[in-house]
Design a protein around this motif. Structure first.
Motif, PDB file in Angstrom:
ATOM      1  N   LEU A   1       0.872  -1.298   0.033  1.00 40.25           N
ATOM      2  CA  LEU A   1      -0.063   0.031  -0.208  1.00 40.25           C
ATOM      3  C   LEU A   1       0.889   1.002  -0.059  1.00 40.25           C
ATOM      4  O   LEU A   1       0.648   2.264  -0.612  1.00 40.25           O
ATOM      5  CB  LEU A   1      -0.986  -0.061   1.261  1.00 40.25           C
ATOM      6  N   LYS A   2       1.698   1.390   0.687  1.00 39.68           N
ATOM      7  CA  LYS A   2       2.815   2.323   0.811  1.00 39.68           C
ATOM      8  C   LYS A   2       3.424   2.544  -0.508  1.00 39.68           C
ATOM      9  O   LYS A   2       3.505   3.911  -0.926  1.00 39.68           O
ATOM     10  CB  LYS A   2       3.732   2.179   2.157  1.00 39.68           C
TER      11      LYS A   2
ATOM     12  N   GLU B   1       4.276   5.745  -5.219  1.00 39.35           N
ATOM     13  CA  GLU B   1       4.323   5.600  -6.792  1.00 39.35           C
ATOM     14  C   GLU B   1       3.353   6.972  -7.306  1.00 39.35           C
ATOM     15  O   GLU B   1       3.975   7.752  -8.210  1.00 39.35           O
ATOM     16  CB  GLU B   1       3.928   4.429  -7.517  1.00 39.35           C
ATOM     17  N   ALA B   2       2.141   7.042  -6.859  1.00 40.72           N
ATOM     18  CA  ALA B   2       1.412   7.942  -7.275  1.00 40.72           C
ATOM     19  C   ALA B   2       1.826   9.408  -6.740  1.00 40.72           C
ATOM     20  O   ALA B   2       1.808  10.657  -7.556  1.00 40.72           O
ATOM     21  CB  ALA B   2      -0.181   7.765  -6.657  1.00 40.72           C
TER      22      ALA B   2
ATOM     23  N   ASN C   1      -0.762   8.064   7.293  1.00 40.16           N
ATOM     24  CA  ASN C   1      -0.475   9.400   7.487  1.00 40.16           C
ATOM     25  C   ASN C   1       0.181   9.898   6.236  1.00 40.16           C
ATOM     26  O   ASN C   1       1.435   9.316   5.768  1.00 40.16           O
ATOM     27  CB  ASN C   1       0.629   9.595   8.470  1.00 40.16           C
ATOM     28  N   MET C   2      -0.315  10.982   5.450  1.00 41.24           N
ATOM     29  CA  MET C   2       0.321  11.325   4.165  1.00 41.24           C
ATOM     30  C   MET C   2       0.318  12.999   4.186  1.00 41.24           C
ATOM     31  O   MET C   2      -0.590  13.478   4.797  1.00 41.24           O
ATOM     32  CB  MET C   2      -0.563  11.016   3.009  1.00 41.24           C
TER      33      MET C   2
ATOM     34  N   VAL D   1       4.892   9.686   3.492  1.00 39.45           N
ATOM     35  CA  VAL D   1       3.825   8.768   3.610  1.00 39.45           C
ATOM     36  C   VAL D   1       4.239   7.746   4.740  1.00 39.45           C
ATOM     37  O   VAL D   1       5.537   7.259   4.654  1.00 39.45           O
ATOM     38  CB  VAL D   1       3.637   8.051   2.195  1.00 39.45           C
ATOM     39  N   GLU D   2       3.461   7.481   5.572  1.00 36.28           N
ATOM     40  CA  GLU D   2       3.520   6.695   6.665  1.00 36.28           C
ATOM     41  C   GLU D   2       2.307   5.487   6.838  1.00 36.28           C
ATOM     42  O   GLU D   2       1.169   6.019   6.731  1.00 36.28           O
ATOM     43  CB  GLU D   2       3.711   7.182   7.879  1.00 36.28           C
ATOM     44  N   VAL D   3       2.688   4.270   6.734  1.00 38.34           N
ATOM     45  CA  VAL D   3       1.534   3.323   6.575  1.00 38.34           C
ATOM     46  C   VAL D   3       1.749   2.202   7.802  1.00 38.34           C
ATOM     47  O   VAL D   3       2.995   1.706   7.953  1.00 38.34           O
ATOM     48  CB  VAL D   3       1.543   2.274   5.481  1.00 38.34           C
ATOM     49  N   TYR D   4       0.709   1.992   8.685  1.00 44.54           N
ATOM     50  CA  TYR D   4       0.899   1.336  10.239  1.00 44.54           C
ATOM     51  C   TYR D   4      -0.490   0.804  10.551  1.00 44.54           C
ATOM     52  O   TYR D   4      -1.268   1.267  10.249  1.00 44.54           O
ATOM     53  CB  TYR D   4       1.895   2.233  11.093  1.00 44.54           C
TER      54      TYR D   4
END
Length: 457
Positions: free
Chosen positions: A390-391, A396-397, A437-438, A420-423
């Motif tokens: 997902l991150k 990429e986008a 969190n973006m 970007v942070e994914v958790y």
């Protein structure tokens, strides 16, 4: 899952990569107003011929913002007609011609092609012809008074009772015969249409609600026709702001556009804008240009500013003095002005809270991108690999947005264009939640240049 090999050889497993769909083009305008034909639902039109075909020729005059927007390059129109029965239709009854005999008791009743006050003041002129064959016929003109001059909008020649109703119905973009009334030879002379009324604030709100189901709309105009009641104007535009805010919570961010009244001082226009402060609303001056501004914004890449960009199809505009321009800009109203060498331009593109329009549009684009990519991972396993995937897709986008120039690093280069942070915490994991969190830094346009020139001796 393929079974293991027994005989020596090669086994190939094909894994389908998760690919996000493309976002809809930006610049889709939701437009609310009076139309000649009312299908009772939203209608899409990507060009003028489609608009006229579906909604009728009279809609060109009851909803002039549509032509302005298309002429200036909006991607697509999504029209939500006002409810059937909203407002009132302008009409006129032309008396019978007494010279046609005692049996000619009825004249002609005419209606505007669409409801609303747009047709008030239209003049219908009847003039009989001197035909050599003694046949009775007349010419019918539709016109407006422009000072001491007649602005003839239409001319229909050789009308008679047999051809009047169907011919006028098919040929006029402004009026039609009221077929519910008796028809007779009309008296020569002029008659003025009157009685057209705007819809109520509740009618506009009802039409606005239909746009909730159009996810690709990113601009909205409620095409008010009567600005005589400031409370109503404020309420309708307030409904537009609420609509845009509510849709942003559903990741369908959009901005609303409105215009100043056709009569009123600069101070009054600034006061109106001060009651509609929002990062999702744009107030445009002078009256009658909002469709063109929406078309320009829709034609630009979503991260470009409309400042100092040309608009077309407006004709002669009321002049705004330099002092008026300054006052409007201080009140966060967008002036459209004619400048020598530049043409008709948007002086500065900003929302009623003072921020640049393109900043809001970039933020909305990032939200739509997050939603589109996030939807692909709903139902996937909440593993480290899943969260990392997902991150990576989000990164990429956002990298592409940075390459396009929509987001930029800080001016000192120390802070990146995005983060970007994914958790997922253990408590989140138990509930099936992944958190993102973006942060993005939208590009801003150059609105001002301050220069210092040192003269050396």
């Amino acid at each position: 899952m393929a079974s293991g090999l027994i005989i020596p050889g090669v086994q190939v497993t094909v894994v389908k990569e998760v690919l996000p769909q493309q976002l809809a083009p930006s610049g889709v305008l939701g437009l609310i107003g009076f139309t000649e034909e009312n299908p009772g639902k939203t209608v899409r039109a990507g060009n003028w011929s489609r608009f006229v075909e579906v909604l009728g020729r009279g809609s060109a005059y009851s909803l002039p913002e549509a032509k302005q927007a298309l002429d200036n390059g909006v991607s697509e129109l999504v029209i939500s007609p006002l409810p059937a029965g909203a407002g009132a239709t302008a009409k006129v009854a032309i008396a019978a011609d007494a010279t046609r005999g005692k049996d000619n008791k009825d004249g002609v009743a005419l209606l505007a092609r669409a409801a609303g006050p747009w047709a008030n003041g239209l003049i219908v002129r009847i003039s009989y012809r001197a035909n050599v064959d003694a046949r009775i016929s007349f010419d019918l003109q539709v016109l407006r008074k422009r000072g001491d001059k007649d602005d003839v909008l239409e001319l229909h020649r050789n009308q008679d009772l047999k051809s009047l109703a169907p011919a006028l119905k098919a040929g006029s973009a402004f009026v039609k015969v009221d077929e519910s009334k008796p028809l007779g030879w009309p008296a020569a002379g002029e008659a003025t249409l009157d009685g057209g009324k705007d819809a109520t604030a509740d009618d506009y709100a009802a039409a606005l609600r239909r746009l909730r189901d159009e996810p690709d709309v990113d601009m909205v105009i409620a095409a008010l026709r009567d600005f005589s009641d400031p409370a109503k104007v404020t309420r309708v535009y307030g409904e537009v702001i609420s609509h845009c805010n509510n849709l942003s919570d559903e990741c369908k961010g959009r901005i609303g556009l409105g215009q100043v009244p056709d009569a009123g001082t600069t101070e009054m226009n600034v006061q109106l804008a001060s009651n509609l402060v929002s990062d999702r609303f744009v107030m445009v001056a002078p009256h009658g240009v909002v469709g063109a501004v929406a078309g320009l914004v829709g034609n630009l890449p979503y991260f470009h500013s409309p400042t100092f960009k040309r608009v077309s199809g407006l004709g002669e505009l009321p002049s705004l003095s330099v002092e008026d321009q300054k006052a409007l800009l201080k009140g966060y109203v967008v002036p459209v002005v004619l400048e020598r060498g530049r043409g008709t331009i948007v002086l500065r593109g900003l929302t009623t809270d003072g921020d640049q329009i393109n900043v809001r549009r970039v933020a909305d684009r990032a939200v739509r991108t997050m939603k589109m990519i996030g939807d692909l991972f709903i139902g996937q396993l909440n593993t480290a690999d899943g969260r990392n995937a997902l991150k990576q897709k989000l990164t990429e986008a956002l990298v592409q947005m940075q390459k396009d120039g929509a987001i930029v690093p800080s001016t000192d280069g120390k802070d990146p264009a995005f983060k970007v942070e994914v958790y997922s915490s253990q408590a989140d994991f138990a509930l099936g939640i992944v958190r993102v969190n973006m942060a993005v830094r939208p590009v801003r346009a150059i609105d001002y240049i301050y220069a210092t020139i040192t003269v050396q001796v």
